[in-house]
Design an enzyme around this catalytic site. Structure first.
Site, mmCIF file in Angstrom:
data_model
loop_
_atom_site.group_PDB
_atom_site.id
_atom_site.type_symbol
_atom_site.label_atom_id
_atom_site.label_comp_id
_atom_site.label_asym_id
_atom_site.label_seq_id
_atom_site.Cartn_x
_atom_site.Cartn_y
_atom_site.Cartn_z
ATOM 1 N N ARG A 1 14.163 -9.317 -6.931
ATOM 2 C CA ARG A 1 13.661 -8.404 -7.883
ATOM 3 C C ARG A 1 14.908 -7.876 -8.595
ATOM 4 O O ARG A 1 16.027 -8.007 -8.164
ATOM 5 C CB ARG A 1 13.151 -7.123 -7.226
ATOM 6 C CG ARG A 1 11.548 -7.450 -6.929
ATOM 7 C CD ARG A 1 10.952 -6.226 -6.457
ATOM 8 N NE ARG A 1 11.570 -5.784 -5.020
ATOM 9 C CZ ARG A 1 12.209 -4.780 -4.757
ATOM 10 N NH1 ARG A 1 12.697 -3.981 -5.937
ATOM 11 N NH2 ARG A 1 12.954 -4.700 -3.840
ATOM 12 N N LYS B 1 4.861 -6.637 -6.421
ATOM 13 C CA LYS B 1 5.424 -5.575 -6.226
ATOM 14 C C LYS B 1 5.051 -4.331 -7.435
ATOM 15 O O LYS B 1 5.187 -3.321 -7.148
ATOM 16 C CB LYS B 1 7.049 -5.551 -5.935
ATOM 17 C CG LYS B 1 7.636 -6.137 -4.716
ATOM 18 C CD LYS B 1 6.809 -5.166 -3.454
ATOM 19 C CE LYS B 1 7.405 -5.776 -2.096
ATOM 20 N NZ LYS B 1 7.005 -5.201 -0.933
ATOM 21 N N HIS C 1 4.634 1.241 2.590
ATOM 22 C CA HIS C 1 5.089 -0.167 2.329
ATOM 23 C C HIS C 1 5.441 -0.771 4.096
ATOM 24 O O HIS C 1 6.375 -0.403 4.498
ATOM 25 C CB HIS C 1 6.695 0.047 1.944
ATOM 26 C CG HIS C 1 7.316 -1.449 1.429
ATOM 27 N ND1 HIS C 1 8.566 -1.458 1.612
ATOM 28 C CD2 HIS C 1 6.951 -2.586 1.452
ATOM 29 C CE1 HIS C 1 9.080 -2.782 1.345
ATOM 30 N NE2 HIS C 1 7.845 -3.483 1.263
ATOM 31 N N SER D 1 12.633 -4.415 2.526
ATOM 32 C CA SER D 1 12.701 -5.986 2.649
ATOM 33 C C SER D 1 13.686 -6.491 3.753
ATOM 34 O O SER D 1 14.780 -6.035 3.787
ATOM 35 C CB SER D 1 12.979 -6.451 1.188
ATOM 36 O OG SER D 1 13.215 -7.800 1.095
ATOM 37 N N LYS E 1 8.888 -6.822 8.740
ATOM 38 C CA LYS E 1 7.463 -6.581 8.674
ATOM 39 C C LYS E 1 6.637 -7.718 8.706
ATOM 40 O O LYS E 1 5.761 -7.720 9.505
ATOM 41 C CB LYS E 1 6.988 -5.740 7.161
ATOM 42 C CG LYS E 1 7.724 -4.292 6.930
ATOM 43 C CD LYS E 1 7.141 -3.699 5.621
ATOM 44 C CE LYS E 1 7.855 -4.705 4.264
ATOM 45 N NZ LYS E 1 9.151 -4.927 4.194
ATOM 46 N N THR E 2 6.827 -8.749 8.140
ATOM 47 C CA THR E 2 5.995 -10.070 8.054
ATOM 48 C C THR E 2 6.170 -10.693 9.397
ATOM 49 O O THR E 2 5.136 -11.069 10.129
ATOM 50 C CB THR E 2 6.477 -11.020 6.805
ATOM 51 O OG1 THR E 2 6.720 -10.307 5.811
ATOM 52 C CG2 THR E 2 5.714 -12.025 6.890
ATOM 53 N N ASP F 1 2.647 -6.455 4.475
ATOM 54 C CA ASP F 1 3.658 -5.876 3.538
ATOM 55 C C ASP F 1 3.150 -4.429 2.821
ATOM 56 O O ASP F 1 3.848 -3.741 2.789
ATOM 57 C CB ASP F 1 3.969 -6.633 2.407
ATOM 58 C CG ASP F 1 5.392 -6.152 1.562
ATOM 59 O OD1 ASP F 1 6.182 -5.713 2.344
ATOM 60 O OD2 ASP F 1 5.343 -6.586 0.527
ATOM 61 N N ARG G 1 11.391 -18.037 0.051
ATOM 62 C CA ARG G 1 10.040 -17.402 0.296
ATOM 63 C C ARG G 1 8.959 -18.489 0.317
ATOM 64 O O ARG G 1 8.963 -19.408 -0.360
ATOM 65 C CB ARG G 1 9.652 -16.286 -0.740
ATOM 66 C CG ARG G 1 10.604 -15.446 -1.030
ATOM 67 C CD ARG G 1 10.480 -14.292 0.146
ATOM 68 N NE ARG G 1 11.078 -12.891 -0.144
ATOM 69 C CZ ARG G 1 10.784 -11.815 0.167
ATOM 70 N NH1 ARG G 1 9.507 -11.498 0.840
ATOM 71 N NH2 ARG G 1 11.564 -10.797 0.057
#
Ligand SMILES: Nc1ncnc2c1ncn2[C@@H]1O[C@H](COP(=O)(O)OP(=O)(O)O)[C@@H](O)[C@H]1O
Ligand SMILES: C=C(OP(=O)(O)O)C(=O)O
Length: 822
Positions: A269, A411, A431, A449, A453-454, A468, A533
């Site tokens: 990003r 996002k 988030h 990030s 989380k994932t 996410d 990713r």
């Protein structure tokens, strides 16, 4: 005439070169296009030009002409039959341009002027009125006569390919076969057209008299010129694969069936290039500052027009419609209009896929125009680089220029929900990932990030709600997305089987390296980026909970941090004041790659663990969370998935995943709540003395520390100081017990000088000629007070540095991000 024409996807074929002579390009000065841009123009491919953005070409090279005309011949006039149009609507429309004005017929309805918006009027001012053409495939009234009833009068003696009227030996056989069938054989369905025949277009052109609702809508709302560009509406996965493979350089199918694509220079990003349009309807709500930098409506219009101009120069653009939010009461309808098949497939995976009837009259609440292959004009006021990611809450639109990183779109939608949900519905946006146990107990995992989380929400013993983005409503928790976007670096079947197995047909791999022969992906290769990713539909995770919604309120709130300093304990139990303190602080280390320019773990305070996406002031979300935790009596934990034993630069190692998983098992089974706890100094955190499946010496950093007591005390004090300093800006709005819940440190004079790691370097409004925002000198930070070193800001329009994979794991020095508060 070949009889197999219908088997050729017209999307795979280049379109008329006439389109490229329109002179509508504005050639960028210094394009840094990604592979999509490089490959998208078939003209360039066939003409062999190395120019990223071709100048308009009135003429093609002879080889290009040959190819195009051959392909058009292969397509033949039969695309003008209703049946062919039904099969190939978007491109058949595009193949049959330019459009001469056609007389109104009974089957079309002139739109009222009031229905057209300003853009539309502007766009159309020198053109004909707009007509909606109804599509009536059962009607044959408009059909041209079949080919074999009329001769093609054009002599094409110089044509380098066979005259379609001359039947060659193969065709003769086929023709004989088909004529044996039925009067509706393919040859009879072929129509001719006598308009504007040329040697290049022997079939001529024919006005297309039908436009879909979607085409008209795009035309009216965004000046998308369906006379010029083929609009591909909600294509199938297979069609998107085909287009990505044909038009996007470097795209391939991996050995497990996933599509792999490249995002070009930007592989993460670009938070410095994010803008929110300052306009009356949202102006008073937005948290203005380094995260949400204002853009004037004027600049917005310029960028939007630039994006649309770019999209209008494409041969084909994709439209993907989907929902954001599994709860029908709160969902928003999102439309993505983009130039790359990879982006379309990404968003097809990441949005919730509507069923056929929901797609039929889909009118979006928000629209994303992704023209990421084309740069913003750096000399437009307020632009600080060739990248621009802008959201307009009044117009309900997002425009992307100069970055092809797909994560910007997802996002962007998230930022929209961070605005819409609290402001319009009093719903809290999180988030976080979320999963649900067999008893219906819900756990949410907040985290920036790379914090896990994932990884951690994919748990064979628990149903995945989402990885996410979530919302917490009065009736439970719902996932915003229809897919997951997992980090792939270091991925293995052994460590993360659910994610590994989700990488199959339909999944989009981004910026990974693969073996050209076997097409096996090397998940350890970070040559292109550390932010490799994979985006896949959530149902690819075997125990996903579909619909992704739980009617239960969270039982466990887990604040994930990835502390590259190794100071925070692997797990701490939080009381409610501590929960608020740590939620507002949002301490973590940014992991390399996700944001442009971040190449090593960097200490940061990212409020609500979501600062780059917050539309409103962090305290608004924090207060909502406090109320919800209080109301639903949720337990809260601080889980450090980062380094243990020492910092990343001083010989520590990342907490092994198996221990983090064992800690989570202990939380979910209730066992961890029952063990004995001790106080962890300075931070006053309650840490368990034991945890099943985890070596006890790991649980308290004092015991795990490998570099001696002095170094330990120093590191704890430093980090504590950073927390205290950072929290000062929230002190006015926080209660005394929340302020007190932070670390207790002996603030000596040196600690006072600790820089605010989340104080963003000041960004001057004036655009810099070199494209990078001017960053004022950071305060003296390191050494004496031990603050992290502040490094020069990376060029926002420069691609992230490519690192050798060996640098990933042991990321050395911790540097305060130049964008530490975003
Ligand atoms: N102890 C740990 N806990 C969680 N993730 C870990 C751990 N150690 C290493 N990792 C790695 O860190 C990365 C976490 O990424 P991910 O789960 O995608 O984060 P997020 O979803 O928060 O962005 C994964 O590549 C994972 O394999
Ligand atoms: C995609 C991103 O986030 P996450 O790593 O949480 O998926 C991102 O921050 O760009």
């Amino acid at each position: 005439m070949p009889t197999s024409t219908f088997r050729i996807s017209p999307m795979l074929l280049p379109r008329s070169p006439v389109l490229f002579s329109a002179g509508c390009f504005r050639r960028p000065r210094s394009p840094a296009p990604g592979p999509g841009a490089a490959a998208d123009s078939p003209i360039r491919r066939f003409a062999g030009s190395a120019t990223a953005f071709p100048r308009p070409r009135p003429l093609l090279t002879s080889s290009a002409c040959l190819l195009l005309t051959n392909q058009r011949a292969a397509m033949g006039a039969n695309l003008s039959t209703p049946a062919a149009r039904a099969l190939t609507a978007p491109s058949s429309a595009s193949l049959l341009r330019p459009l001469p004005p056609s007389p109104p017929s009974k089957s079309r309805i002139q739109l009222q002027t009031s229905q057209t918006n300003q853009h539309h009027q502007r766009h159309r001012q020198n053109r004909n009125p707009i007509y909606v053409y109804t599509r009536n495939l059962s009607s044959t009234a408009d059909m041209a006569p079949p080919l074999n009833n009329a001769a093609d009068p054009v002599e094409r003696s110089s044509s380098p390919y066979p005259d379609p009227r001359q039947i060659g030996p193969k065709s003769k056989i086929l023709a004989a076969r088909t004529s044996n069938y039925h009067s509706t054989s393919l040859r009879n369905m072929v129509t001719i057209n006598t308009v504007n025949k040329t040697a290049l277009h022997p079939g001529g052109v024919q006005p297309v008299r039908e436009h879909t609702e979607l085409e008209e809508e795009l035309h009216q709302t965004a000046d998308i010129d369906y006379d010029r560009v083929a609009i591909v509406p909600n294509p199938s996965v297979a069609a998107l694969y085909e287009d990505a493979l044909v038009y996007e350089t470097g795209s391939a199918i991996t050995s497990t069936g996933a599509l792999t694509a490249y995002s070009g220079a930007k592989t993460g990003r670009s938070p410095l290039d994010k803008r929110i349009v300052k306009e009356p309807s949202s102006e008073n709500e937005i948290w203005w500052g380094p995260v949400n930098k204002p853009m004037t409506p004027e600049v917005w219009r310029i960028n939007r027009e630039r994006a649309i101009d770019y999209l209008n120069t494409r041969n084909r653009i994709y439209v993907v419609d989907g929902f954001a939010g599994w709860d029908e009461k709160y969902r928003i309808k999102v439309r993505v209009v983009c130039a790359r098949a990879y982006h379309a497939l990404f968003m097809r995976n990441m949005l919730i896929r509507p069923n056929r009837s929901e797609l039929e009259h889909f009118h979006p609440d928000y629209t994303i125009y992704n023209a990421g292959s084309f740069p913003a004009n750096r000399y437009t006021e307020g632009m600080t680089s060739g990248t621009s990611v802008a959201i307009n809450f009044a117009e309900k639109e997002m425009v992307i220029l100069g970055t092809e990183y797909a994560g910007e779109m997802k996002k962007g939608v998230f930022t929209v929900l961070f605005y819409e949900m609290p402001v319009k519905h009093n719903v809290l946006t999180l988030h976080s990932s979320a999963n649900e146990g067999k008893n219906g107990d819900v756990t949410v995992f907040f985290g920036l990030s790379g914090t896990g989380k994932t990884t951690l929400s994919a748990d064979p013993n628990r149903a995945l709600i989402g990885d996410d983005e979530h919302c917490w409503t009065e009736r439970g928790v719902f996932n915003i997305e229809g897919g997951c976007y997992a980090k792939c670096l270091g991925l293995s079947a052994e460590k993360e089987p659910d994610i590994f197995n989700a990488i199959k047909f339909g999944s989009v791999l981004e910026n990974v390296v693969f073996n050209v022969e076997t097409r096996d992906v090397d998940f350890d290769d970070a040559t292109l980026t550390e932010n490799t990713r994979c985006a896949y539909p959530i149902e690819y995770i075997q125990n996903a909970k579909i619909p992704c919604i739980s009617e239960n309120h969270p039982t466990n709130i887990i604040l994930l941090t990835c502390d590259a300093r190794g100071v925070l304990p692997p797990i701490s139990k939080l009381n409610s004041a501590q929960t608020m303190f740590h939620f507002i602080s949002g301490y973590t280390s940014k992991m390399a790659g996700t944001e442009d320019g971040v190449t090593e773990p960097q200490a940061t305070f990212s409020s609500c663990f979501a600062q780059p996406f917050l539309a409103l002031h962090p305290m608004r979300y924090a207060k909502m969370l406090a109320e919800k935790i209080e109301q639903h009596k949720a337990n809260a934990w601080l889980l450090n998935t980062g380094w243990v034993g020492a910092g990343a630069s001083t010989g520590g190692k990342r907490c092994p995943l198996k221990y983090t998983r064992a800690i989570l098992d202990g939380i979910h089974s209730g066992e961890l709540a029952k063990v004995e706890y001790e106080n962890y100094e300075t931070f006053n955190l309650a840490v368990p003395k034991t945890c099943p499946g985890v070596p006890s010496e790991l649980l308290n950093p004092r015991n795990a520390w490998t570099a001696g007591n002095d170094s330990f005390r120093q590191e704890v004090t430093k980090l504590g100081g950073l927390f205290v300093e950072n929290f000062k800006k929230y002190a006015d709005e926080a209660t005394a017990d929340v302020i007190k819940a932070g670390p207790e440190i002996n603030v000596g004079p040196e600690i006072k000088d600790v820089p605010e790691t989340n104080a963003s370097p000041e960004i001057k409004a004036a655009p810099e000629t070199n494209g990078g925002p001017e960053i004022k000198a950071a305060p003296e930070t390191n050494e004496t007070n031990g603050g992290p070193e502040i490094k020069a800001v990376p060029e926002t329009n420069g691609g992230p540095e490519i690192k050798a994979s060996s640098e990933i794991n042991g990321g050395s020095e911790i540097k305060a991000s130049p964008e530490t508060n975003v």
